[in-house]
Motif scaffolding. Structure first.
Motif, mmCIF file in Angstrom:
data_model
loop_
_atom_site.group_PDB
_atom_site.id
_atom_site.type_symbol
_atom_site.label_atom_id
_atom_site.label_comp_id
_atom_site.label_asym_id
_atom_site.label_seq_id
_atom_site.Cartn_x
_atom_site.Cartn_y
_atom_site.Cartn_z
ATOM 1 N N ARG A 1 17.630 4.696 -9.763
ATOM 2 C CA ARG A 1 16.629 4.700 -8.679
ATOM 3 C C ARG A 1 15.145 4.379 -9.243
ATOM 4 N NH1 ARG A 1 13.107 8.305 -5.852
ATOM 5 N NH2 ARG A 1 13.063 7.778 -3.601
ATOM 6 N N VAL A 2 14.370 3.459 -8.766
ATOM 7 C CA VAL A 2 13.242 3.587 -9.322
ATOM 8 C C VAL A 2 12.219 3.333 -8.286
ATOM 9 C CG1 VAL A 2 11.618 1.701 -10.609
ATOM 10 C CG2 VAL A 2 14.084 1.877 -11.169
ATOM 11 N N GLU A 3 11.253 4.170 -8.412
ATOM 12 C CA GLU A 3 9.964 4.223 -7.054
ATOM 13 C C GLU A 3 8.752 3.855 -7.844
ATOM 14 O OE1 GLU A 3 7.600 7.309 -4.531
ATOM 15 O OE2 GLU A 3 9.552 7.759 -5.235
ATOM 16 N N LEU A 4 8.300 2.625 -7.062
ATOM 17 C CA LEU A 4 7.060 1.995 -7.597
ATOM 18 C C LEU A 4 5.859 2.398 -6.815
ATOM 19 C CD1 LEU A 4 8.482 -1.608 -7.826
ATOM 20 C CD2 LEU A 4 8.554 0.296 -9.702
ATOM 21 N N ARG A 5 4.786 2.861 -7.419
ATOM 22 C CA ARG A 5 3.599 3.280 -6.394
ATOM 23 C C ARG A 5 2.812 1.551 -6.373
ATOM 24 N NH1 ARG A 5 3.423 7.557 -10.481
ATOM 25 N NH2 ARG A 5 1.683 6.342 -11.398
ATOM 26 N N PRO A 6 2.001 1.495 -5.450
ATOM 27 C CA PRO A 6 1.224 0.076 -5.354
ATOM 28 C C PRO A 6 0.792 -0.141 -6.749
ATOM 29 C CG PRO A 6 0.793 1.624 -3.680
ATOM 30 C CD PRO A 6 1.677 2.653 -4.458
ATOM 31 N N GLY A 7 0.986 -1.296 -7.137
ATOM 32 C CA GLY A 7 0.573 -2.019 -8.351
ATOM 33 C C GLY A 7 1.593 -1.964 -9.606
ATOM 34 N N THR B 1 0.870 -1.081 0.052
ATOM 35 C CA THR B 1 -0.137 0.078 0.094
ATOM 36 C C THR B 1 0.908 1.306 -0.016
ATOM 37 O OG1 THR B 1 -0.022 -0.009 2.421
ATOM 38 C CG2 THR B 1 -1.861 -1.324 1.151
ATOM 39 N N GLN B 2 2.302 1.197 0.027
ATOM 40 C CA GLN B 2 3.025 2.199 0.195
ATOM 41 C C GLN B 2 4.102 2.233 -1.185
ATOM 42 O OE1 GLN B 2 3.013 4.554 2.705
ATOM 43 N NE2 GLN B 2 1.137 3.445 3.355
ATOM 44 N N PRO B 3 4.705 3.506 -1.459
ATOM 45 C CA PRO B 3 5.522 3.319 -2.566
ATOM 46 C C PRO B 3 6.780 2.511 -2.024
ATOM 47 C CG PRO B 3 4.795 5.649 -2.080
ATOM 48 C CD PRO B 3 4.372 4.739 -0.852
ATOM 49 N N TYR B 4 7.532 1.856 -3.016
ATOM 50 C CA TYR B 4 8.668 1.124 -2.884
ATOM 51 C C TYR B 4 9.717 1.471 -3.502
ATOM 52 C CZ TYR B 4 10.725 -3.442 -1.572
ATOM 53 O OH TYR B 4 11.801 -4.320 -1.170
ATOM 54 N N VAL B 5 10.924 1.866 -3.094
ATOM 55 C CA VAL B 5 12.130 2.482 -3.786
ATOM 56 C C VAL B 5 13.135 1.201 -4.078
ATOM 57 C CG1 VAL B 5 13.816 4.251 -3.824
ATOM 58 C CG2 VAL B 5 11.565 4.683 -3.066
ATOM 59 N N LEU B 6 13.599 1.267 -5.306
ATOM 60 C CA LEU B 6 14.791 0.396 -5.558
ATOM 61 C C LEU B 6 15.917 1.174 -6.109
ATOM 62 C CD1 LEU B 6 12.667 -2.247 -7.637
ATOM 63 C CD2 LEU B 6 13.651 -2.779 -5.382
ATOM 64 N N ASP B 7 16.985 0.680 -5.907
ATOM 65 C CA ASP B 7 18.162 1.418 -6.265
ATOM 66 C C ASP B 7 19.242 0.442 -6.447
ATOM 67 O OD1 ASP B 7 19.873 3.445 -7.183
ATOM 68 O OD2 ASP B 7 19.729 4.378 -5.389
ATOM 69 N N GLY B 8 19.791 0.401 -7.862
ATOM 70 C CA GLY B 8 20.736 -0.612 -8.271
ATOM 71 C C GLY B 8 20.526 -1.732 -8.275
ATOM 72 N N TYR B 9 21.027 -2.682 -7.977
ATOM 73 C CA TYR B 9 20.942 -4.229 -8.160
ATOM 74 C C TYR B 9 20.439 -5.074 -7.051
ATOM 75 C CZ TYR B 9 24.407 -3.311 -11.874
ATOM 76 O OH TYR B 9 25.029 -2.828 -12.900
ATOM 77 N N PRO B 10 19.577 -5.998 -7.579
ATOM 78 C CA PRO B 10 19.050 -6.975 -6.333
ATOM 79 C C PRO B 10 20.198 -7.917 -5.661
ATOM 80 C CG PRO B 10 18.298 -7.771 -8.349
ATOM 81 C CD PRO B 10 19.025 -6.324 -8.566
ATOM 82 N N GLU B 11 20.046 -8.300 -4.599
ATOM 83 C CA GLU B 11 20.920 -9.473 -3.968
ATOM 84 C C GLU B 11 20.021 -10.607 -4.328
ATOM 85 O OE1 GLU B 11 21.960 -11.372 0.241
ATOM 86 O OE2 GLU B 11 22.452 -9.257 0.012
ATOM 87 N N ILE B 12 20.851 -11.483 -5.242
ATOM 88 C CA ILE B 12 20.293 -12.762 -5.778
ATOM 89 C C ILE B 12 21.142 -14.110 -4.947
ATOM 90 C CG2 ILE B 12 20.091 -14.186 -7.765
ATOM 91 C CD1 ILE B 12 18.486 -11.709 -7.647
ATOM 92 N N ARG B 13 20.301 -14.921 -4.528
ATOM 93 C CA ARG B 13 20.903 -16.420 -4.305
ATOM 94 C C ARG B 13 20.042 -17.213 -4.956
ATOM 95 N NH1 ARG B 13 21.136 -18.686 1.363
ATOM 96 N NH2 ARG B 13 18.951 -18.379 1.182
ATOM 97 N N LEU B 14 20.774 -18.265 -5.473
ATOM 98 C CA LEU B 14 20.069 -19.324 -6.392
ATOM 99 C C LEU B 14 20.073 -20.574 -5.831
ATOM 100 C CD1 LEU B 14 19.218 -19.804 -9.223
ATOM 101 C CD2 LEU B 14 21.325 -20.428 -10.100
#
Length: 156
Positions: free
Chosen positions: A87-93, A42-55
């Motif tokens: 930087r990527v800001e995602l609104r809900p949905g 229900t809140q904005p979600y901010v991403l920046d850079g790369y995700p941390e991945i484990r396989l």
């Protein structure tokens, strides 16, 4: 006659985001795929850079793999894992995604081939991990390298 009940949407995970397996492509041992992250909170979600991945493999044991930023060490041609972090800001949905690239290549017959069936992702530092069970494996052979791209806003 009553209509069948609608399938309930899966609950939004603790961190307010869920992962979705995107399209993939394979040719002559080169593999590319994309993963989308959807803000189901229900809140904005901010991403920046790369995700941390484990396989993880089919039993959820970690797969030994070097996760590289970008695809340059995997393929000479563009694969979708390129680009500068932003930087990527995602609104809900809204959604964002990242590309993955690897080779299914066996370089040493004495080393077992690795195959991942689950992505364990930390979208941003301090966020809860989110798991994605894959429909198509990350079949690394025994090269031990997986290139990932930075988060990018999904096309609208």
């Amino acid at each position: 006659m009553p209509s069948p009940p609608e399938a309930a949407a899966p609950a939004c995970p603790e961190g307010g985001v869920r992962l979705v397996e995107g399209a993939g492509d394979a040719a002559m041992g080169l593999r590319v795929a994309d993963v989308r992250l959807v803000n189901c909170g229900t809140q904005p979600y901010v991403l920046d850079g790369y995700p941390e991945i484990r396989l993880l493999d089919g039993t959820r044991a970690p797969v030994e793999v070097a996760v590289l930023h970008g695809g340059e060490e995997i393929a000479a041609a563009p694969t979708g894992a390129e680009g500068a972090p932003q930087r990527v800001e995602l609104r809900p949905g809204q959604a964002a995604g990242f590309g993955m690239v690897w080779r299914n290549l066996v370089t040493d017959a004495t080393v077992p081939a690795a195959e991942g069936w689950v992505l364990d992702v930390t979208p941003r530092p301090g966020a809860p991990r989110v798991e994605l069970e894959l429909r198509h494996s990350v079949d690394l052979g025994n090269t031990g390298k997986l290139g990932i791209g930075p988060w990018k806003a999904a096309a609208r």
